[in-house]
Scaffold this active site. Structure first.
Site, short mmCIF file in Angstrom:
data_model
loop_
_atom_site.label_atom_id
_atom_site.label_comp_id
_atom_site.label_asym_id
_atom_site.label_seq_id
_atom_site.Cartn_x
_atom_site.Cartn_y
_atom_site.Cartn_z
N HIS A 1 -16.51 3.95 -4.48
CA HIS A 1 -15.70 5.08 -4.00
C HIS A 1 -15.84 6.33 -4.86
CE1 HIS A 1 -12.77 2.64 -1.25
NE2 HIS A 1 -14.02 2.65 -0.83
N TYR B 1 -14.17 10.38 -1.36
CA TYR B 1 -13.09 9.96 -2.25
C TYR B 1 -13.00 10.86 -3.48
CZ TYR B 1 -12.16 5.60 0.23
OH TYR B 1 -11.81 4.67 1.18
N ASN C 1 -10.71 -4.22 -1.36
CA ASN C 1 -10.54 -3.10 -2.29
C ASN C 1 -9.57 -3.43 -3.42
OD1 ASN C 1 -12.24 -0.99 -1.38
ND2 ASN C 1 -10.89 -0.65 0.37
N ARG D 1 0.83 -1.20 0.00
CA ARG D 1 0.00 0.00 0.00
C ARG D 1 0.87 1.26 0.00
NH1 ARG D 1 -4.77 1.56 4.40
NH2 ARG D 1 -5.19 3.63 3.58
N CYS E 1 -19.30 -1.76 0.48
CA CYS E 1 -18.44 -0.67 0.94
C CYS E 1 -19.17 0.06 2.07
CB CYS E 1 -18.15 0.27 -0.22
SG CYS E 1 -17.16 1.71 0.20
#
Length: 352
Positions: free
Chosen positions: A194, A244, A144, A90, A164
């Site tokens: 998102h 987002y 995700n 990440r 989500c």
């Protein structure tokens, strides 16, 4: 009822366990299996999960295993919450795009695509084993990027739904602002995972009065502040975007911010170290306050609601899910996966 959580060693898991314990009348779990290859974390979180169940007088059994086939055998639903490569991967997703002047984020943009490329093959491998071992089980994906992962699952013919927590978080926020029970708030929620907008906020259900204009008039400043977007943008759009979408509406500003502070991956990695220390305390029998800063607020309640609707018809009749477009949005392909309100039952979701 048997549920399996693949990725059960996640630091998120106690949030899920707490929801299962509190909402056991909606989702009566007899056996919960936490599966994860990381044995050290798995045993730590499994022990905490049993203490949470005991504290809340839930009589279901919780088992842990590293054996995927054994975990999913006989399960009514399999929940996927994976992070392929962990926080180290990440960190890469969130930093290298900045070198190109692009937003570094783990679920959208270039970083999100990188995560998808790592994740989709792993998830499809798991789903194939679920289908061989237990073809009637529902797969509920939290992994995700949910939209891309769910599309991959559905294109391969798996019995899957994506979920989500953005929608349920907004529902709870609007309920607080309007001083109403959350169950009274129905969102006209539309977009891709998102990357969504609330185009209506209705009272009671999909045919109810739309109070979005009044919500923007009376509470627009607070909503804009929470989104970290200008009030003028909301006034111009006349809808409420997902937080987002700040990565796109305020792209250059966000890039400058991200270049001057530690990555979210670094923050979460430190938080996870602290959480694992807390989880190791044999006296801890509830989710700690620190977990709320990890993200994923209300995702346990969304998970319970969706699983209950799919398995026994006990969940809310309308829920925001990720599912096939199938003509719902005519400007997108039928096999696109969209995030919208759907009527959810034992045959699966039907987008509104």
């Amino acid at each position: 009822m048997k549920l399996t959580v693949v990725g059960g060693g996640s630091t998120y898991t106690p949030e899920l366990i707490d929801g299962f314990a509190r909402l056991r009348d909606t989702l009566p779990i007899e056996e919960l299996v936490l599966m994860d290859p990381a044995t050290d974390r798995l045993e730590l979180i499994g022990a905490l999960a049993r203490r949470i169940f005991a504290r809340q007088a839930h009589n279901g059994t919780i088992t842990t295993t590293t054996d995927l086939d054994a975990a999913v055998e006989g399960a009514d639903a399999v929940l996927l919450q994976l992070r392929v490569g962990g926080q180290a991967a990440r960190e890469q997703d969130e930093t290298w795009p900045l070198d190109c002047g692009c937003v570094g984020q783990e679920t959208t943009g270039a970083g999100g695509l990188a995560k998808a490329l790592r994740t989709v093959p792993v998830v499809l491998g798991i789903a194939d084993r679920v289908r061989r071992t237990n073809p009637t089980a529902w797969i509920i994906d939290f992994t995700n990027p949910v939209g891309i992962v769910t599309r991959a699952l559905l294109q391969e013919g798996h019995k899957a739904v994506g979920l989500c927590n953005v929608a349920i978080g907004l529902q709870r926020k609007f309920a607080t602002l309007l001083d109403l029970p959350a169950s009274e708030i129905h969102l006209d929620h539309v977009g891709l995972n998102h990357l969504t907008w609330e185009t209506g906020v209705r009272l009671g259900g999909p045919e109810g009065e739309d109070v979005l204009p009044a919500l923007l008039t009376d509470h627009g400043e607070r909503i804009a502040a929470d989104l970290r977007l200008p009030r003028t943008l909301l006034d111009r759009l006349k809808v409420i975007p997902s937080y987002y979408l700040r990565y796109f509406y305020a792209h250059d500003e966000v890039v400058r911010e991200l270049r001057t502070k530690p990555s979210r991956a670094a923050e979460v990695a430190e938080m996870e170290r602290q959480l694992l220390t807390l989880y190791a305390d044999p006296a801890l029998d509830e989710k700690p306050d620190l977990l709320s800063k990890r993200g994923g607020a209300y995702y346990s309640e969304a998970a319970v609601d969706l699983a209950a609707a799919l398995l026994n018809g006990a969940g809310s009749p309308y829920q925001v899910v990720n599912t096939l477009n199938s003509g719902t949005l005519p400007f997108l392909p039928d096999d696109a996966v969209i995030e919208v309100q759907a009527a959810v039952g034992e045959k699966g979701p039907k987008p509104l």
